[in-house]
Scaffold this motif. Structure first.
Motif: not given
Lengths: 584, 236
Positions: B164-177, B208-212
């Motif tokens: 599982v990678m960075y379950p978003m429920k617990e995490m503050e950050y999402v890895p993006t590129y 919180s910024e990841a959506v959209g």
């Protein structure tokens, strides 16, 4: 003896001598008589010192007081492959300070494998008012600050070539130090710089130097900026691109293609880091005029390479990775009939298994198809005596032949025999061979062939070869024109070395590492041959703490007229007449 | 018997005759012989050749030692041919061999340096993607890199073997590129190799910024492990 020296006024002789450029000829002139010697020495303008420790700067200056161009070489060739420890030497500072006062009109300095500091660069920039050419080939010890001094102060600079030097990158702004009214650049090579240079400064510089013929960029210059530069310098003859990759965009492509088409004089291309194959067609318009192509950093596959190379009918020099494969070399042999020099580098030098279908066959094809081929550097993983014999018979005009079979001790893959007869055929057929590098499984026999036939050989590189001192003896006693000999990991010891001690004074230098030469033999050699510096390099500690019979790690012997050097680091000992000089 | 002639080598009779004829001595012609030392020098060579093998795995050093001995005691039968080599990916590295300059070696090694930004962090980092072999390694390294300045909560190896990678429920950050086309993608969508080729830079985005802001997924799930974060996104 007719008193020829008094038949002509000095000025006339000087004028005649000015047409004689080669060192050999000038040396011959200087031996005719006293007055010719004097006239010649006052009129010699170029000096080449192949080993900076063979003579002192004072001696050179004393003999040739009006020199305009100096070329010096420092470290032994094997320094390129990390065999010479850091701090070994090759410092140019004493030369620069001596010349700063003695040669105020010095115009050119060319250095190879030397250590040069920012202080020296600054001294150069301030001491020589007419300084024109600085070539630093495989040098180190300086930073972009030193380059800034050169840029700021050398008003007449024509050539700045950093070769493959290691430069400490402190700032990309050194390029902006060229004054706005500086317009004389003819050749600029910054390909070795790791980080960005100020691009706007580069653009302005290129734009205001109408005589710019050579421009070798570094990897950090992006592809989408290349077209701009080319449009400012359509007169370029030699170009080294930066990174040749960008997102495929039609506008970038058409700009680039147009820019290349505008460079009607372009004859040499290099660079091509990180190649995106989709951009290669941008150079197709100029391929037919290319004489030199360096794709040795281009990680593109054989089909693209074939498409490119097949259009370069006038190619004389090709450097490429083994991605070209045998098939690509077949295409090269079919298309490039004027080829003189081929270098094929390994894409995966440390891989155990071959990663590309590149074998001896590729080289055989090129030797068959390219009648002018005379210089070869070839890395591969298999070789046969039959192939070498074919190459030798095809190309008796070969002058430089360097073969590197990647795995040491690799025999002929067809017969499992050593490759003695194959290399023997090379030296027998190629009577003008000046440089040779051996590899693969080799016995003493190959050295017998070399000693017997390689009479014009000047430089020989040997690794993981031979069985006994006889091998070394064949080389030293047979190769009449040998100047440089470098050996690593061969079972050569004291006997051949000591029996041929006098030969070493006729050569520039001898390097032997991981062989079987004893400390005792080194001492003896140093004591008996005052005209040689016998230097033992050993990072394990002082060799005299071990038995004299124990082998030393590395040996570097060179002829010199200025005695032992005094800038040796703690791991280098010189074997001299005076025991006191032995210790570091 | 002098150490430098071997009885196995073909033509050794001729060799030893010629050798005797040249009367090589340990010393210049006319000098007295050196006493002893010959045995030591041969042993020393083999010893030092072993030292050359930079003390790696014993199997590889014994393999290379075998080669050097084969060179010394040459006989065609004892030759080490290419077929017999172990299948190790990299050959034993001897200093300075093959003779390729450092500049060239470094250029071929390829570095894929990309900038890594973390929302809220004062500085960027640069990582060489080529040194990692999987997303897991990369993210672990990033976590270590940025852990010191703030907490990136969440783990990426779940229970029951499900990665599982960075379950978003617990995490503050999402890895993006950011990819070659300039779009911001979620790390982990495409196979690793494809990611290596297309990634231009990485941003650890506040969830919180990841959506959209992330580009809609156009490809069916192609990676070999599940990304729970994706499901979290869909759940919003």
């Amino acid at each position: 003896m007719p008193r020829m020296g008094y038949s002509f006024p000095e000025e006339v002789l000087e004028h005649v001598f000015s047409f004689i450029q080669s060192d050999e000829d000038r040396n011959a002139i200087s031996e005719v008589c006293r007055s010719w010697h004097d006239i010649e020495r006052w009129s010699r303008r170029r000096v080449f010192v192949g080993n900076c420790y063979a003579i002192s700067p004072t001696m050179v200056i004393r003999r040739f007081p009006e020199v305009r161009s100096v070329k010096l070489k420092g470290k032994p060739h094997f320094a390129d492959f990390n065999l010479v420890p850091e701090g070994w030497g090759g410092y140019v500072a004493p030369w620069i300070s001596a010349m700063a006062s003695a040669y105020p009109w010095l115009e050119e300095i060319r250095l190879k494998r030397m250590v040069i500091t920012d202080e020296s660069l600054e001294l150069i920039s301030k001491s020589f008012k007419n300084f024109k050419v600085l070539v630093l080939s495989s040098c180190e010890g300086f930073s972009t600050d030193g380059l800034a001094a050169i840029a700021a102060n050398c008003r007449n600079l024509r050539e700045l070539d950093l070769g493959e030097s290691e430069v400490e990158d402190l700032s990309g702004h050194w390029l902006s130090r060229f004054p706005d009214n500086y317009t004389s650049m003819v050749s600029l090579n910054i390909a070795c710089l790791g980080w960005e240079v100020s691009f706007s400064a580069l653009e302005r510089l290129v734009g205001r130097c109408p005589n710019l013929r050579t421009l070798r960029l570094n990897r950090a210059v992006p592809l989408d900026k290349l077209a701009n530069l080319l449009c400012r310098a359509p007169q370029l003859v030699e170009l080294g691109t930066g990174a040749y990759s960008s997102e495929l965009r039609p506008d970038v492509f058409s700009n680039l293609s147009g820019a290349f088409s505008g460079c009607k004089e372009l004859k040499s291309l290099s660079g091509f880091w990180d190649v995106v194959p989709g951009y290669l067609p941008a150079v197709y318009p100029i391929c037919s005029k290319l004489k030199s192509l360096n794709l040795s950093y281009a990680t593109i596959q054989s089909p693209e390479l074939i498409k490119l190379v097949s259009q370069c009918q006038n190619l004389q020099r090709l450097w490429v990775l083994d991605y070209i494969e045998d098939a690509g070399l077949d295409a090269l042999a079919a298309s490039c009939k004027d080829l003189r020099e081929l270098r094929v580098f390994p894409s995966d030098p440390f891989g155990q298994e071959p990663n590309v279908p590149l074998t001896e066959q590729g080289l055989v094809s090129v030797s068959e198809g390219c009648p002018k081929l005379q210089s070869v550097l070839y890395f591969c993983r298999q070789m046969s005596n039959a192939a070498l014999m074919t190459i030798a018979r095809n190309r008796p005009n070969m002058t430089r032949f360097r073969l590197c079979i990647i795995e040491p001790h690799t025999p002929d893959y067809l017969t499992l025999q050593p490759l003695d007869v194959g290399f023997g055929a090379i030296v027998e057929h190629c009577k003008d061979l000046r440089r040779l590098s051996l590899s693969g499984l080799l016995t003493d026999r190959v050295f017998e062939y070399i000693g017997t036939h390689a009479k014009k050989l000047e430089m020989l590189s040997v690794a993981f070869a031979g069985e006994s001192d006889l091998g070394l003896h064949h080389i030293l006693s047979g190769c009449d024109n040998l100047r440089k000999l470098e050996i690593r990991d061969c079972p050569f010891g004291d006997k051949a070395l000591l029996a041929n001690a006098a030969k070493l004074e006729t050569m520039r230098s001898l390097w032997m590492s991981s062989c079987s030469v004893s400390f005792g033999a080194c001492k003896l050699l140093g004591q008996k041959m005052p005209g040689l510096n016998v230097e033992v390099i050993d990072e394990r500690g002082p060799p005299d703490l071990r038995p004299e019979s124990c082998p030393i790690d590395k040996l570097y012997v060179y002829r010199t007229v200025s005695g032992p050097r005094f800038d040796m680091p703690g791991f280098v000992w010189t074997m001299a007449e005076n025991p006191a000089l032995r210790l570091s | 018997m002098p150490p430098d002639t071997t009885s196995e080598s073909p033509g050794s009779d001729v060799t030893s005759t010629v050798f005797k004829d040249t009367e090589l001595t340990l010393g210049l012609p006319g000098e007295a012989r050196f006493s002893g030392g010959k045995t030591c020098s041969k042993r020393g060579f083999i010893e030092r050749s072993m030292d050359l093998n930079l003390g790696d795995s014993s199997s590889s050093s014994s393999q290379t030692r075998g080669k050097i001995l084969a060179g010394q005691d040459f006989s065609s039968e004892s030759l080490v041919s290419g077929a017999g080599k172990p299948s190790a990916a990299k050959r034993q590295e001897v200093v300075g061999w093959p003779p390729v300059r450092s500049l060239r070696k470094r250029a071929l090694e390829g570095c894929k340096y990309v900038k890594v930004a973390v929302d809220g962090a004062p500085y960027l980092r640069k990582v060489d993607l080529e040194i990692y072999n999987s997303y897991q390694e990369l993210l672990r390294a990033l976590e270590q890199m940025f852990m010191t300045c703030f907490a990136i909560r969440g783990n990426y190896v779940g229970e029951g073997g499900r990665k599982v990678m960075y379950p978003m429920k617990e995490m503050e950050y999402v890895p993006t590129y950011e990819d070659k086309d300039g779009d911001w993608m979620l790390v982990g969508d495409v196979p690793w190799k494809m990611f290596l080729e297309s990634c231009k830079r990485i941003r650890l985005m506040k969830s919180s910024e990841a959506v959209g802001t992330l580009a809609p997924r156009t490809h069916p799930r192609s990676c070999t492990y599940e990304v729970a974060a994706d499901q979290q996104l869909k759940a919003r």
